[in-house]
Design a protein around this motif. Structure first.
Motif, PDB file in Angstrom:
ATOM      1  N   UNK A   1       6.386  -4.734  15.941  1.00 53.97           N
ATOM      2  CA  UNK A   1       7.769  -4.915  16.377  1.00 53.97           C
ATOM      3  C   UNK A   1       8.677  -5.218  15.198  1.00 53.97           C
ATOM      4  N   UNK A   2       8.197  -6.101  14.336  1.00 50.32           N
ATOM      5  CA  UNK A   2       8.985  -6.458  13.154  1.00 50.32           C
ATOM      6  C   UNK A   2       9.235  -5.206  12.317  1.00 50.32           C
ATOM      7  N   UNK A   3       8.204  -4.377  12.217  1.00 44.98           N
ATOM      8  CA  UNK A   3       8.371  -3.134  11.480  1.00 44.98           C
ATOM      9  C   UNK A   3       9.314  -2.164  12.213  1.00 44.98           C
ATOM     10  N   UNK A   4       9.039  -1.963  13.518  1.00 45.36           N
ATOM     11  CA  UNK A   4       9.784  -0.924  14.253  1.00 45.36           C
ATOM     12  C   UNK A   4      11.275  -1.218  14.232  1.00 45.36           C
TER      13      UNK A   4
ATOM     14  N   UNK B   1      11.869  -2.820   9.143  1.00 49.77           N
ATOM     15  CA  UNK B   1      11.846  -1.862   8.047  1.00 49.77           C
ATOM     16  C   UNK B   1      12.167  -0.448   8.457  1.00 49.77           C
ATOM     17  N   UNK B   2      11.658  -0.046   9.591  1.00 49.32           N
ATOM     18  CA  UNK B   2      11.893   1.318  10.041  1.00 49.32           C
ATOM     19  C   UNK B   2      13.378   1.610  10.248  1.00 49.32           C
ATOM     20  N   UNK B   3      14.121   0.568  10.608  1.00 51.94           N
ATOM     21  CA  UNK B   3      15.564   0.711  10.840  1.00 51.94           C
ATOM     22  C   UNK B   3      16.374   0.122   9.678  1.00 51.94           C
ATOM     23  N   UNK B   4      15.694  -0.330   8.638  1.00 50.89           N
ATOM     24  CA  UNK B   4      16.423  -0.926   7.518  1.00 50.89           C
ATOM     25  C   UNK B   4      17.064  -2.261   7.875  1.00 50.89           C
ATOM     26  N   UNK B   5      16.468  -2.980   8.824  1.00 54.90           N
ATOM     27  CA  UNK B   5      17.004  -4.283   9.250  1.00 54.90           C
ATOM     28  C   UNK B   5      16.063  -5.368   8.719  1.00 54.90           C
ATOM     29  N   UNK B   6      16.611  -6.251   7.848  1.00 51.31           N
ATOM     30  CA  UNK B   6      15.725  -7.228   7.206  1.00 51.31           C
ATOM     31  C   UNK B   6      16.071  -8.660   7.622  1.00 51.31           C
TER      32      UNK B   6
ATOM     33  N   UNK C   1       0.820  -1.218   0.000  1.00 50.05           N
ATOM     34  CA  UNK C   1       0.000   0.000   0.000  1.00 50.05           C
ATOM     35  C   UNK C   1       0.855   1.270   0.000  1.00 50.05           C
ATOM     36  N   UNK C   2       2.171   1.106   0.101  1.00 52.67           N
ATOM     37  CA  UNK C   2       3.047   2.283   0.099  1.00 52.67           C
ATOM     38  C   UNK C   2       2.971   3.081   1.386  1.00 52.67           C
ATOM     39  N   UNK C   3       2.643   2.392   2.474  1.00 49.81           N
ATOM     40  CA  UNK C   3       2.471   3.080   3.752  1.00 49.81           C
ATOM     41  C   UNK C   3       3.319   2.432   4.835  1.00 49.81           C
ATOM     42  N   UNK C   4       4.364   1.720   4.391  1.00 52.38           N
ATOM     43  CA  UNK C   4       5.229   1.007   5.333  1.00 52.38           C
ATOM     44  C   UNK C   4       6.392   1.954   5.669  1.00 52.38           C
ATOM     45  N   UNK C   5       6.387   2.534   6.852  1.00 55.55           N
ATOM     46  CA  UNK C   5       7.370   3.572   7.149  1.00 55.55           C
ATOM     47  C   UNK C   5       8.782   2.974   7.206  1.00 55.55           C
ATOM     48  N   UNK C   6       9.632   3.515   6.366  1.00 56.06           N
ATOM     49  CA  UNK C   6      10.952   2.949   6.167  1.00 56.06           C
ATOM     50  C   UNK C   6      12.006   4.035   6.426  1.00 56.06           C
ATOM     51  N   UNK C   7      13.082   3.633   7.079  1.00 53.39           N
ATOM     52  CA  UNK C   7      14.168   4.582   7.396  1.00 53.39           C
ATOM     53  C   UNK C   7      13.612   5.816   8.134  1.00 53.39           C
ATOM     54  N   UNK C   8      13.057   5.547   9.285  1.00 56.63           N
ATOM     55  CA  UNK C   8      12.485   6.641  10.086  1.00 56.63           C
ATOM     56  C   UNK C   8      11.511   7.496   9.275  1.00 56.63           C
ATOM     57  N   UNK C   9      10.595   6.834   8.608  1.00 58.89           N
ATOM     58  CA  UNK C   9       9.503   7.515   7.909  1.00 58.89           C
ATOM     59  C   UNK C   9      10.002   8.379   6.745  1.00 58.89           C
TER      60      UNK C   9
ATOM     61  N   UNK D   1       8.058   1.946  20.660  1.00 61.33           N
ATOM     62  CA  UNK D   1       8.828   3.136  21.048  1.00 61.33           C
ATOM     63  C   UNK D   1      10.317   2.912  20.802  1.00 61.33           C
ATOM     64  N   UNK D   2      10.805   1.721  21.121  1.00 59.58           N
ATOM     65  CA  UNK D   2      12.248   1.477  20.980  1.00 59.58           C
ATOM     66  C   UNK D   2      12.668   1.397  19.513  1.00 59.58           C
ATOM     67  N   UNK D   3      11.851   0.753  18.694  1.00 59.48           N
ATOM     68  CA  UNK D   3      12.204   0.681  17.280  1.00 59.48           C
ATOM     69  C   UNK D   3      12.233   2.070  16.643  1.00 59.48           C
ATOM     70  N   UNK D   4      11.231   2.855  16.955  1.00 57.45           N
ATOM     71  CA  UNK D   4      11.179   4.211  16.400  1.00 57.45           C
ATOM     72  C   UNK D   4      12.344   5.041  16.948  1.00 57.45           C
ATOM     73  N   UNK D   5      12.663   4.829  18.193  1.00 60.67           N
ATOM     74  CA  UNK D   5      13.788   5.554  18.807  1.00 60.67           C
ATOM     75  C   UNK D   5      15.097   5.207  18.106  1.00 60.67           C
ATOM     76  N   UNK D   6      15.279   3.941  17.811  1.00 62.53           N
ATOM     77  CA  UNK D   6      16.516   3.551  17.115  1.00 62.53           C
ATOM     78  C   UNK D   6      16.530   4.154  15.708  1.00 62.53           C
ATOM     79  N   UNK D   7      15.366   4.203  15.068  1.00 63.75           N
ATOM     80  CA  UNK D   7      15.286   4.876  13.772  1.00 63.75           C
ATOM     81  C   UNK D   7      15.704   6.343  13.870  1.00 63.75           C
ATOM     82  N   UNK D   8      15.254   7.001  14.917  1.00 63.53           N
ATOM     83  CA  UNK D   8      15.637   8.404  15.136  1.00 63.53           C
ATOM     84  C   UNK D   8      17.144   8.494  15.387  1.00 63.53           C
ATOM     85  N   UNK D   9      17.654   7.581  16.180  1.00 61.53           N
ATOM     86  CA  UNK D   9      19.102   7.576  16.458  1.00 61.53           C
ATOM     87  C   UNK D   9      19.897   7.352  15.171  1.00 61.53           C
TER      88      UNK D   9
END
Lengths: 578, 578
Positions: free
Chosen positions: B324-327, B330-335, B257-265, B356-364
């Motif tokens: 969790x798998x996403x956070x 994909x969000x961190x580019x870890x496959x 759907x093109x809505x999978x947030x990748x590399x910190x959105x 929260x932790x996955x998104x935080x690591x993406x921000x980091x």
């Protein structure tokens, strides 16, 4: 002062300059200018470090003229610390020099396309913006040496240290003093972080060839200024206390009043206060060949700034202010003037607000990172900030951030900004100001200490709830107006007590601009500024719940008076009913 | 479920227990109970870690009965992460066991006088509170082993890991599953920090000797439950997709759907999404002898939880959820599913919200601390959190805090809470929910994905602005009511699509309590809960400005659809106009 310099840091190929007329901003100076530009041009809901925020630098209306003690320069933006509007002002030379160059405001806007740093050089003929990558993470004092080698020491410098580059919420903007030392700071609210986000490391202002700004009515101006200076000289605070001891004359006074926040606001008196008092400080400076009586800019009649030297007479830092001596001293249980001076220098050098940092270290002490009284530990913490370690980034983002990082409640902050050196439980008027000013906890926004403690401009019992709302309201209005003029806030002691000095001050403005302002006009200007600021904050999402002291101050009594802050929320909500 | 257990942790000599009747809280369960207690008893302006906050734990109205899939347990408090009201719910065994013990709520209140930790043991005869200093900084899995040695594995455990003890804003509260593994978490909003601030490490619930809760109208209940279970089994999502692949069935769908947030959105599609999809995960689990089809509590008809094992068949963690798998993926580019499972285990063990932790690591990663895709680096960061280093304390306080620490704007948060696994620019209905729910960015609060993407309960184009407000409003109302029942949110797929399943669900409640509730009553309950929550937030200082997505999402288009979030503020402000 008839033009505005805009620097678009987001332009293709690097920052681009335009100079415009004043337009709607005509007649605005200092805080009136910064708050009006921010209020008009910055979306209140923007991210403080994002492209929509702007950094506005504005000298006061009287800066650059022969008016005594008029060297303040205001810096405004949306604050990364408070999330609200911010005006933070500083002394030093830049206000005078910028005003003589004719700029009523420098507005830095946009978002850099790269990580490059830039230097801005402004003289009467040109504005040059050049890459400044070689100054990356250079401290303020080192930067001053490098700029001196390029431009001499007759120019003025506005700069950020590593803290601003790292976009820390305690980052200040430094302004050089008469000796080209970056010792005066627009300290509060993280204005340095916004300058860092814009990628501007340093602004050099060179007024060679520019004359003093000329009053429209020279005779009226001259007479008024003479009377004004006489008034400053004859008042006990501006004519004796401040020149002799600097602002640190307050240590013994506030400690005596039981309102000297000690050990992160756990107590209201510090047993070792006398050791770090203004009297002890001035004596030490004199003995060592320093100088307790020094003006931070040319033309100051009060001269509270001073020079602190080591035992061999070598310059350490400017004479630390009362707020700094308290923040790093009593608040942290550190009673060593040399240690405090070192911390003051480090803050200035890295580009940090000394109040925010002292309170932050107090919070860190309470959180158990180090013991109260550990001066070496405090120094290590500031070093961490300068290096940008993770711990340094926690501390460099201020007291509220540090308390949150370490999970403790007792953060003495309002709107996330650290409280200055007066416990609001024991001096309730200043508590009203801390709670309600749009700036976050800020003593300068409505300095109730004057009337609560020093009995200037009246006498309102600091421990009673009576009269505090009105006191804070009137002082906030007067201060907002004063912050537009470029006059130093310390003239307030004389103008509050001496009607003829107030009249003379107003008349200097009338002489300068050929106006017929009265006291009522001053009040109207103050209200206008406060209204703009509160409107910005409202749109940024602030409510009356943000106009509150931290809850622990309503719960925990502070000795020796064993008082809580018990002015009601309802009363606080009436401060801006005028 | 006819009594309330209060634990005053501020009592002299340690926590003190009282048991009271339900009083005004009669008829409340789950989120209705927690939000009502917090709304009635917690001052909205209090500090979340201070004495005035309360932690409320409440099973749903149907928990502990034979009603299928009714094991959710709600935890409520003022959130240290958002500063607003919080309800976070979890699966696992505790809801059922607590309900059978007869407690409609455990309310933990006051402020500990010491740093001691305590253990609470509850069975049908007693409530014992004993010092638990020996478990200080024990991780959840280690703690479970120790508790199993003491109490066997038939009890249920509610606990915090080191993160909760450190009062970090990403700290969760763990709940054990059928195998006494602390794998189910009330993750969001830092509820674990509040439990930590209360000094309660662990609660053991032992329902030995307690029977299943009995319906007042057994026939009606039994018939309704049968029809309800049939409805769950026959719906494609609850009967096929979730049992077979768990929630991670969504990875391919949302990526498509093109809505999978990748590399910190930064992007809306992840090239390697298939490698971490539910299909790949289930295949891997089956090949290794794990189990993709497992219920997190006894009596679940959906069984989406699953068991993830290593290549030797050893338990690693519960099957990581889609979020969790996403956070962490994909969000961190870890496959790498093994790397993600390791991170999931670490979060659960330390007691952290995986979103929260996955998104935080993406921000980091965006802030430059490590590169996108660096799985080992991500692991090191979570280790830092567990150790409570300064960097760990930054990260453990969440995405917004981390962005602030490192001076970057792009924190995908609302009300300081990290966004889940759907880019609101490309699925606008979920953007409305993120923005407006009183909980901060939370997909579960009004899961518009159901209708925007899965076409459950209707079909609203995810990319259009049409119909999103109404969709989110209706889902938020329905969800608030559902969160009161103890029924798992995943029943929503079946009850939104199948009217008879909705009716059966309502009828299980009627049978249980001998009521005649209709759909309208469910709506009324949902509105009542939301109103209480919004009122709390309003008094805590929230305004409509808090009901906004981060500004960068209005400015930066996300591919492949190249869309910004352009639902107007005015439209968002109508969500709660009913």
């Amino acid at each position: 002062m008839d033009k505005i310099l805009r620097i678009d840091v987001g332009a293709e190929g690097g920052p681009k300059v335009t100079v415009t007329e004043l337009g709607a901003y005509a007649g605005m100076g200092g805080r009136a200018m910064t708050s009006m530009v921010v209020g008009s041009e910055v979306p209140p809901d923007c991210h403080p470090l994002g492209p929509e925020n702007k950094l506005v630098i504005a000298p006061g209306l009287m800066s650059g003229s022969a008016a005594s003690t008029s060297g303040r320069i205001s810096v405004g933006c949306k604050s990364p610390l408070t999330g609200g509007i911010k005006e933070s002002n500083a002394g030093g030379q830049a206000g005078q020099v910028m005003a003589r160059l004719g700029y009523a405001a420098i507005i830095i806007e946009g978002e850099p396309k790269t990580d490059n740093l830039y230097k801005v050089f402004i003289n009467k003929d040109t504005v040059e913006i050049t890459p400044a990558g070689e100054f990356k993470m250079t401290t303020n004092y080192d930067l001053a040496e490098k700029m001196k080698a390029l431009h001499g020491d007759k120019v003025a410098m506005i700069s950020i240290g590593p803290a601003g580059e790292m976009k820390l919420c305690a980052a200040s903007i430094a302004v050089t003093d008469r000796e080209f030392r970056p010792s005066r700071h627009a300290g509060r609210g993280g204005v340095g972080a916004v300058m860092g986000a814009k990628g501007i490391k340093v602004i050099i202002l060179d007024d060679a060839g520019c004359g003093m700004r000329k009053p429209r009515d020279p005779e009226r101006f001259k007479a008024a200024n003479k009377s004004f200076v006489e008034g400053l000289r004859k008042h006990a605070v501006t004519g004796e206390g401040l020149p002799a001891y600097g602002t640190n004359v307050l240590t013994n006074v506030i400690n005596e009043a039981g309102a000297y926040p000690t050990y992160n606001f756990q107590k209201g008196q510090y047993a070792d206060a006398a050791k770090i008092s203004g009297e002890a400080q001035a004596e030490l400076e004199q003995k060592r060949g320093g100088n307790p009586t020094h003006g931070c800019h040319v033309g100051c009649a009060i001269r509270c700034s001073g020079i602190f030297v080591d035992k061999d007479g070598n310059y350490i830092t400017k004479q630390p202010e009362y707020e700094t001596v308290w923040a790093h001293g009593g608040n942290c249980g550190i009673c060593d003037l040399d240690a405090i001076a070192k911390l003051d220098f480090m803050d200035d050098n890295i580009g940090l607000d000394t109040i925010e940092m002292g309170v932050t270290i107090g919070v860190a002490m309470e959180a158990g990172l180090l013991k109260f009284g550990d001066a070496e530990g405090a120094e290590r913490l500031i070093e961490e900030v300068g290096k940008g370690t993770p711990l340094g980034r926690i501390l460099g983002n201020g007291a509220a951030f540090t308390a949150k990082a370490f999970g403790i409640e007792r953060a003495p902050v309002v709107k996330n900004q650290a409280m200055p050196a007066y416990d609001p439980r024991a001096i309730k008027g200043i508590g009203v100001t801390y709670a309600t000013t749009p700036m976050g906890a800020d003593h300068t926004a409505g300095y109730a200490i004057a009337t609560n403690i020093l009995k200037v401009g009246g006498d309102v019992d600091p421990l009673s709830n009576e009269g505090q709302i009105e006191l804070s309201r009137n002082l906030q209005i007067a201060t907002a107006a004063l912050d537009a003029t470029g006059y130093c806030l310390f003239i307030a002691f004389a103008i509050l007590d001496q009607q003829e000095t107030f009249n003379a001050m107003v008349d200097t403005i009338n002489g300068m601009y050929n106006l017929n302002m009265t006291g009522d006009d001053v009040v109207a200007l103050g209200k206008k500024i406060l209204s703009m600021e509160r409107e910005f904050n409202r749109k940024a999402g602030f409510t009356k719940e943000d106009d509150r002291l931290p809850r622990f101050m309503k719960r925990e009594p502070v000795g020796p008076h064993n008082v809580t802050f018990d002015i009601t929320d309802e009363a606080l909500d009436t401060v801006f009913n005028w």
